[in-house]
Enzyme design. Structure first.
Site, PDB file in Angstrom:
ATOM      1  N   LYS A 368      -1.423  -4.580  -2.462  1.00 48.61           N
ATOM      2  CA  LYS A 368      -0.481  -4.540  -3.580  1.00 48.61           C
ATOM      3  C   LYS A 368       0.989  -4.534  -3.184  1.00 48.61           C
ATOM      4  O   LYS A 368       1.860  -4.623  -4.048  1.00 48.61           O
ATOM      5  CB  LYS A 368      -0.763  -3.297  -4.434  1.00 48.61           C
ATOM      6  CG  LYS A 368      -0.514  -1.985  -3.716  1.00 48.61           C
ATOM      7  CD  LYS A 368      -0.708  -0.799  -4.649  1.00 48.61           C
ATOM      8  CE  LYS A 368      -0.326   0.496  -3.956  1.00 48.61           C
ATOM      9  NZ  LYS A 368      -0.403   1.654  -4.859  1.00 48.61           N
ATOM     10  N   LYS A 411       2.848  -7.284 -12.512  1.00 47.94           N
ATOM     11  CA  LYS A 411       3.351  -8.370 -11.654  1.00 47.94           C
ATOM     12  C   LYS A 411       2.490  -9.624 -11.761  1.00 47.94           C
ATOM     13  O   LYS A 411       2.860 -10.674 -11.232  1.00 47.94           O
ATOM     14  CB  LYS A 411       3.422  -7.884 -10.208  1.00 47.94           C
ATOM     15  CG  LYS A 411       4.465  -6.787  -9.998  1.00 47.94           C
ATOM     16  CD  LYS A 411       4.414  -6.208  -8.621  1.00 47.94           C
ATOM     17  CE  LYS A 411       5.489  -5.141  -8.442  1.00 47.94           C
ATOM     18  NZ  LYS A 411       5.349  -4.007  -9.384  1.00 47.94           N
ATOM     19  N   LYS A 423      -3.324 -11.296  -8.212  1.00 49.45           N
ATOM     20  CA  LYS A 423      -3.899 -10.410  -9.226  1.00 49.45           C
ATOM     21  C   LYS A 423      -4.117 -11.164 -10.544  1.00 49.45           C
ATOM     22  O   LYS A 423      -5.096 -10.920 -11.255  1.00 49.45           O
ATOM     23  CB  LYS A 423      -2.993  -9.196  -9.455  1.00 49.45           C
ATOM     24  CG  LYS A 423      -2.928  -8.238  -8.285  1.00 49.45           C
ATOM     25  CD  LYS A 423      -4.273  -7.618  -7.951  1.00 49.45           C
ATOM     26  CE  LYS A 423      -4.675  -6.533  -8.924  1.00 49.45           C
ATOM     27  NZ  LYS A 423      -5.942  -5.869  -8.547  1.00 49.45           N
ATOM     28  N   ASN A 459       4.447   0.250 -12.607  1.00 52.76           N
ATOM     29  CA  ASN A 459       4.535   1.114 -11.433  1.00 52.76           C
ATOM     30  C   ASN A 459       4.092   2.534 -11.749  1.00 52.76           C
ATOM     31  O   ASN A 459       4.329   3.049 -12.842  1.00 52.76           O
ATOM     32  CB  ASN A 459       5.976   1.144 -10.917  1.00 52.76           C
ATOM     33  CG  ASN A 459       6.415  -0.209 -10.390  1.00 52.76           C
ATOM     34  OD1 ASN A 459       6.265  -0.512  -9.228  1.00 52.76           O
ATOM     35  ND2 ASN A 459       6.945  -1.044 -11.278  1.00 52.76           N
ATOM     36  N   VAL A 460       3.462   3.141 -10.772  1.00 53.54           N
ATOM     37  CA  VAL A 460       3.013   4.529 -10.893  1.00 53.54           C
ATOM     38  C   VAL A 460       3.887   5.397 -10.000  1.00 53.54           C
ATOM     39  O   VAL A 460       4.050   5.104  -8.808  1.00 53.54           O
ATOM     40  CB  VAL A 460       1.529   4.658 -10.493  1.00 53.54           C
ATOM     41  CG1 VAL A 460       1.100   6.112 -10.502  1.00 53.54           C
ATOM     42  CG2 VAL A 460       0.664   3.844 -11.447  1.00 53.54           C
ATOM     43  N   LEU A 461       4.440   6.438 -10.573  1.00 56.61           N
ATOM     44  CA  LEU A 461       5.336   7.308  -9.820  1.00 56.61           C
ATOM     45  C   LEU A 461       4.636   7.911  -8.611  1.00 56.61           C
ATOM     46  O   LEU A 461       3.584   8.521  -8.740  1.00 56.61           O
ATOM     47  CB  LEU A 461       5.852   8.441 -10.715  1.00 56.61           C
ATOM     48  CG  LEU A 461       6.920   8.065 -11.749  1.00 56.61           C
ATOM     49  CD1 LEU A 461       7.217   9.240 -12.640  1.00 56.61           C
ATOM     50  CD2 LEU A 461       8.184   7.588 -11.062  1.00 56.61           C
ATOM     51  N   VAL A 467       8.460   2.985  -4.498  1.00 50.34           N
ATOM     52  CA  VAL A 467       9.846   3.278  -4.162  1.00 50.34           C
ATOM     53  C   VAL A 467      10.127   4.777  -4.066  1.00 50.34           C
ATOM     54  O   VAL A 467      11.031   5.195  -3.347  1.00 50.34           O
ATOM     55  CB  VAL A 467      10.765   2.606  -5.213  1.00 50.34           C
ATOM     56  CG1 VAL A 467      10.681   3.337  -6.551  1.00 50.34           C
ATOM     57  CG2 VAL A 467      12.203   2.578  -4.734  1.00 50.34           C
ATOM     58  N   ARG A 554      14.423  -8.772  -2.727  1.00 46.61           N
ATOM     59  CA  ARG A 554      13.510  -9.151  -1.652  1.00 46.61           C
ATOM     60  C   ARG A 554      12.709 -10.387  -2.060  1.00 46.61           C
ATOM     61  O   ARG A 554      12.630 -10.715  -3.251  1.00 46.61           O
ATOM     62  CB  ARG A 554      12.575  -7.992  -1.329  1.00 46.61           C
ATOM     63  CG  ARG A 554      13.292  -6.751  -0.823  1.00 46.61           C
ATOM     64  CD  ARG A 554      12.343  -5.596  -0.637  1.00 46.61           C
ATOM     65  NE  ARG A 554      11.723  -5.193  -1.895  1.00 46.61           N
ATOM     66  CZ  ARG A 554      10.846  -4.200  -2.009  1.00 46.61           C
ATOM     67  NH1 ARG A 554      10.479  -3.517  -0.939  1.00 46.61           N
ATOM     68  NH2 ARG A 554      10.329  -3.896  -3.177  1.00 46.61           N
TER      69      ARG A 554
END
Length: 638
Positions: A368, A411, A423, A459-461, A467, A554
């Site tokens: 991922k 994504k 995915k 996104n999962v914290l 990040v 990026r």
């Protein structure tokens, strides 16, 4: 002495109440006759005490009035005293009437005595507790640290009660967001002002600690409180989340540091417990990628529904060992199998499915990390995320698995990177398998009874490779924090919420022909630069201490993610936090062509993978391989 002391305390308490009965009745007689009791009533008083005192004492003892400690006397203890006194008030005249005793008992005393007895017994316990606590606090005042509590609701009041009994904290005052509560006293502590007055009161009271006790407050209010704390150099703490408090997993006294989850301000997920029990309870459940962030959280939550057995499949040995140790420690009573294996290995999958016969599969295994998959690993990303999903799904069909849940990502929508495109291709493979029928392609099974569910979220914290851990490391090193672009934003949700909604989607009944893509309600997107600033404040620092540097996007990275594609329309579901996409799924012939293409390839370069993906995923927009980042500092304008 240790064994005798409780008995001595109980005996003293019993003797006190024994004496309280005598005093209460004596005072009742005095009040009735204006402190001049006639001689004939004095004689009757002495006689009836021989009956009343043992009767009251037996009631006190039978109600277990001497099991508790006076220093912890509270409302339940007063209720128990009231019940025993009330029962005695009924029993005394009943006994006197039944025995037909030749005594004179003023009727007023029958009413006055119980009230006086309640006052003496309850009052003495409260006075004793107050004396003990005041004595304890006076001894510990030098050690107890003053703290200001932000909030004035029920959680703040409960916290004040807990802290006033602690040896570590002393609540100097409350600050509120409700102007109607200004100047009021909550459990003896004054509401000093509004939350915006925090700077002033911290200086006045020389307070070094602030506790945010507003678990149901809005994200904006909690963020505002955090900004004030950062401005004056105080690292705030908070009480557990609303979900933890309601579930009973934690209490308000379990103070902790403020986390990013607290700033999301997301409402708790309300689950369809009946549907989840039907899907999970008493069944064998398989989770792939069980050692990853999402996979491991899925395992924790599945175990709470008491499955017959949980099968954890993971390629990484250490990740599997970690989750295995946790499962054995927290759920020792539930059988679990911890298996090393690759989802691309059909023989291994056959062995697992044949031995364990799972009823449902949650497929979380995937590569991922976007930049890592973009260069030198593109072919492996495609094989793992697409072929791995196909082999696992085909095995599920072969063994008649009831439910197959694919964990996808935002994504995959209009992808600009290999990970997202792979995915999206995995989603299409599941949709094609759901739609497939018998045809001349021998690799495609007939239309299965397996229901395919695809769950797409952002996104999962704190998940692996995200990040958040990166920012923590950079702050620990003293900075700088690197952010790719000032405007970049992402959808975020907590790990618990993501896993809960995956399970909820899996438990839903088929709405169309199967192969649905469920989209989670991710709330509003969060700017990454704001996230970085929040983490700096949560570390007790400010933006002058930690520099933020912008490095440029990026390879494969988008400024903003999407949850649904241009060709996808979304429809509501029975659950408010889940929507379903409606699009035209690929058919079995498309899947045959894809599998033939895979079988003809050995290993492709990054450029060849990108070129081919534009054929299989039309919405995929490949980006150039070479990208030169631009270094730029945060000027504070964002």
């Amino acid at each position: 002495m240790i064994a005798i002391k409780p008995r001595i305390r109980s005996f003293i308490a019993f003797a006190h109440d024994f004496l309280a009965v005598v005093i209460a009745w004596w005072l009742a007689y005095l009040f009735r006759f204006n402190f001049e009791i006639p001689s004939e009533y004095q004689q009757s008083f002495k006689y009836i005490l021989l009956w009343i005192v043992p009767l009251q004492a037996s009631i006190f003892y039978s109600f277990g009035l001497y099991r508790g400690l006076w220093r912890y006397a509270s409302l339940p203890d007063l209720k128990q005293i009231f019940l025993t006194v009330a029962l005695g008030a009924i029993a005394v005249p009943f006994v006197l009437y039944m025995l037909q005793l030749p005594v004179l008992v003023p009727r007023a005393a029958l009413f006055l005595a119980p009230m006086l007895l309640m006052l003496i017994m309850g009052g003495s316990r409260i006075v004793y507790r107050s004396w003990k606590e005041q004595r304890l606090y006076s001894l510990d005042d030098a050690k107890r640290q003053p703290v200001i509590v932000l909030g004035s609701g029920s959680t703040a009041v409960s916290l004040v009660k807990e802290l006033e009994r602690s040896r570590d904290w002393h609540v100097a005052g409350l600050l509120t967001d409700n102007p109607n509560k200004l100047g009021t006293h909550l459990h003896g502590v004054k509401v000093l002002g509004m939350i915006d007055d925090l700077v002033e009161w911290v200086e006045k009271l020389s307070v070094g600690h602030v506790i945010i006790a507003m678990p149901s407050a809005s994200q904006a209010l909690r963020r505002h409180a955090l900004e004030i704390c950062a401005r004056i150099g105080i690292k705030p703490m908070t009480v557990p989340s609303y979900v933890d408090l309601v579930s009973g997993r934690m209490t308000v006294s379990q103070i902790r540091n403020v986390e990013l989850d607290d700033l999301l301000g997301r409402a708790p997920v309300v689950l369809d417990m009946e549907g989840l029990h039907e899907l999970l309870t008493g069944k064998v459940i398989l989770v792939t990628g069980a050692g990853g962030s999402i996979g491991s959280e899925l395992c924790r939550q599945i175990l709470s529904f008491n499955p017959r057995q949980l099968v954890l499949l993971e390629l990484n040995e250490y990740a599997l060992y970690t989750i295995a140790e946790e499962c054995r420690a927290n759920f020792p009573e539930i059988p679990a199998a911890f298996l090393i294996g690759d989802v691309k290995d059909s023989a291994r999958l056959d062995q697992i499915f044949d031995q364990y016969r799972p009823a449902a599969v949650f497929h979380a295994a995937a590569y991922k990390h976007v930049p890592l998959m973009e260069h030198a690993n593109s072919w492996q990303a495609l094989k793992n995320n697409v072929l791995g999903t196909y082999h696992l799904a085909q095995t599920a069909i072969k063994y008649g698995i009831e439910k197959f849940v694919l964990i996808s990502t935002d994504k995959a929508v209009n992808p600009t990177n290999i990970m997202g495109a792979s995915k999206r291709l995995a989603e299409m493979v599941c949709q094609a398998l759901q739609q497939s029928v018998e045809n001349d392609c021998q690799q495609v099974a007939a239309k299965p009874r397996t229901d395919f569910v695809i769950v797409r979220f952002g996104n999962v914290l704190g998940s692996t490779g995200s990040v958040i851990p990166k920012f923590r490391e950079q702050i620990a090193r003293g900075g700088p924090i690197t952010v790719t672009h000032p405007a970049i934003s992402r959808y975020f949700m907590s790990l618990q919420e993501a896993a809960q909604l995956v399970l909820q989607a899996g438990a839903m009944d088929r709405t169309t022909t199967g192969g649905e893509i469920f989209i989670m309600d991710m709330g509003d997107p969060v700017k990454i630069v704001d996230l970085a600033k929040d983490m700096i404040r949560l570390s007790g620092l400010n933006e002058n201490d930690i520099e933020i540097v912008f490095t440029g996007l990026r390879p494969g990275e988008k400024l903003h993610e999407e949850l649904a594609g241009d060709n996808e329309s979304t429809l509501p579901t029975p659950h408010e936090k889940l929507r379903i996409t409606h699009s035209c799924p690929p058919n079995g012939q498309w899947l045959c062509s894809l599998l033939e293409w895979f079988s003809d390839q050995q290993a492709l370069s990054d450029e060849a993978v990108k070129m081919t993906l534009t054929t299989w995923v039309p919405e995929y927009l490949a980006q150039p391989s070479h990208h030169q980042p631009v270094m730029e500092k945060d000027t504070g304008s964002n």
